[in-house]
Design a protein around this motif. Sequence first.
Motif, PDB file in Angstrom:
ATOM      1  N   ASN A 249      65.397  47.144 122.041  1.00 31.71           N
ATOM      2  CA  ASN A 249      64.393  46.869 121.018  1.00 31.71           C
ATOM      3  C   ASN A 249      63.299  47.926 121.075  1.00 31.71           C
ATOM      4  O   ASN A 249      62.827  48.288 122.150  1.00 31.71           O
ATOM      5  N   GLY A 250      62.897  48.432 119.891  1.00 38.62           N
ATOM      6  CA  GLY A 250      61.792  49.390 119.813  1.00 38.62           C
ATOM      7  C   GLY A 250      62.177  50.794 120.216  1.00 38.62           C
ATOM      8  O   GLY A 250      63.315  51.216 120.081  1.00 38.62           O
ATOM      9  N   ILE A 251      61.205  51.572 120.705  1.00 36.33           N
ATOM     10  CA  ILE A 251      61.327  52.962 121.166  1.00 36.33           C
ATOM     11  C   ILE A 251      61.995  53.839 120.120  1.00 36.33           C
ATOM     12  O   ILE A 251      63.202  54.046 120.120  1.00 36.33           O
ATOM     13  N   GLU A 252      61.187  54.362 119.225  1.00 39.88           N
ATOM     14  CA  GLU A 252      61.714  55.203 118.156  1.00 39.88           C
ATOM     15  C   GLU A 252      62.329  56.492 118.676  1.00 39.88           C
ATOM     16  O   GLU A 252      63.422  56.880 118.289  1.00 39.88           O
ATOM     17  N   LYS A 253      61.618  57.183 119.561  1.00 42.20           N
ATOM     18  CA  LYS A 253      62.116  58.430 120.146  1.00 42.20           C
ATOM     19  C   LYS A 253      61.851  58.417 121.637  1.00 42.20           C
ATOM     20  O   LYS A 253      60.708  58.468 122.064  1.00 42.20           O
ATOM     21  N   PRO A 254      62.904  58.372 122.441  1.00 46.42           N
ATOM     22  CA  PRO A 254      62.681  58.424 123.889  1.00 46.42           C
ATOM     23  C   PRO A 254      62.206  59.818 124.286  1.00 46.42           C
ATOM     24  O   PRO A 254      62.636  60.821 123.705  1.00 46.42           O
ATOM     25  N   SER A 255      61.334  59.898 125.248  1.00 52.37           N
ATOM     26  CA  SER A 255      60.874  61.197 125.742  1.00 52.37           C
ATOM     27  C   SER A 255      61.712  61.618 126.939  1.00 52.37           C
ATOM     28  O   SER A 255      62.408  60.799 127.542  1.00 52.37           O
ATOM     29  N   GLU A 256      61.620  62.889 127.295  1.00 47.08           N
ATOM     30  CA  GLU A 256      62.320  63.367 128.480  1.00 47.08           C
ATOM     31  C   GLU A 256      61.879  62.584 129.708  1.00 47.08           C
ATOM     32  O   GLU A 256      62.703  62.190 130.529  1.00 47.08           O
ATOM     33  N   SER A 257      60.576  62.333 129.829  1.00 44.79           N
ATOM     34  CA  SER A 257      60.084  61.619 131.018  1.00 44.79           C
ATOM     35  C   SER A 257      60.572  60.168 131.045  1.00 44.79           C
ATOM     36  O   SER A 257      60.864  59.632 132.118  1.00 44.79           O
ATOM     37  N   ASP A 258      60.695  59.507 129.873  1.00 42.19           N
ATOM     38  CA  ASP A 258      61.256  58.151 129.825  1.00 42.19           C
ATOM     39  C   ASP A 258      62.701  58.151 130.314  1.00 42.19           C
ATOM     40  O   ASP A 258      63.098  57.299 131.115  1.00 42.19           O
ATOM     41  N   LEU A 259      63.483  59.099 129.806  1.00 40.15           N
ATOM     42  CA  LEU A 259      64.887  59.192 130.216  1.00 40.15           C
ATOM     43  C   LEU A 259      64.990  59.444 131.714  1.00 40.15           C
ATOM     44  O   LEU A 259      65.766  58.784 132.415  1.00 40.15           O
ATOM     45  N   GLU A 260      64.221  60.398 132.206  1.00 41.04           N
ATOM     46  CA  GLU A 260      64.277  60.748 133.630  1.00 41.04           C
ATOM     47  C   GLU A 260      63.932  59.549 134.504  1.00 41.04           C
ATOM     48  O   GLU A 260      64.672  59.205 135.438  1.00 41.04           O
TER      49      GLU A 260
END
Length: 194
Positions: A81-92
């Motif tokens: 749910n949510g998170i339009e665009k994950p960032s590199e730091s979120d993925l990491e």
Amino acid sequence: MKKHIVTILLLFFCILSYSQEEESLEVFTTDSTWIKEIIKFPINFAQDINYEGFEDLRFPQGWSNQESPNFWSYVWAWNINGIEKPSESDLEKNVQLYFDGLLGLDFYKINDVKTPKTNAVFIKKGNTQYVGKVKTIDTRYTKLPMTLNVLVEYYYCEIQKKTIMVFRYSPKPFDNAVWYKLNEVKLRADACEF
């Protein structure tokens, strides 16, 4: 006797209901040779990943066999749910939490020395893609350090306000034939509709 029949029917309908619920959570289409698993968030081994939704995993035959060309190669999608665009730091951060929990790195030791935690690095490749590497310890099969190459693609479902992130992993280089195998796993055409 009637009591036993009612109990059996009740169990049957519970199992049928559960399998239909699990099928409705699938975002991938694969042939029957792929092993599948559905896990709801919060994931029991990675409680600190703060998402709501589910994970759809697909494993090719031989993924857990060290002699197989598919060893440690697999695909998963996080339907969240949510998170339009994950960032590199979120993925990491979240991939590190995932592999640390999956492989038990908080507790794993080699020769009484605590192993290092997972290190994941991602670089944006296009509008909706990332490429990365995950360095960790294969505590399950080889008991050795392991580097997984990873490709990530994300899709934002506007009406449902959710994001589907597709991760493809393999220790093999990106030009290896295993990546053709991983690309056989496709999102369902209606993946954004549920």
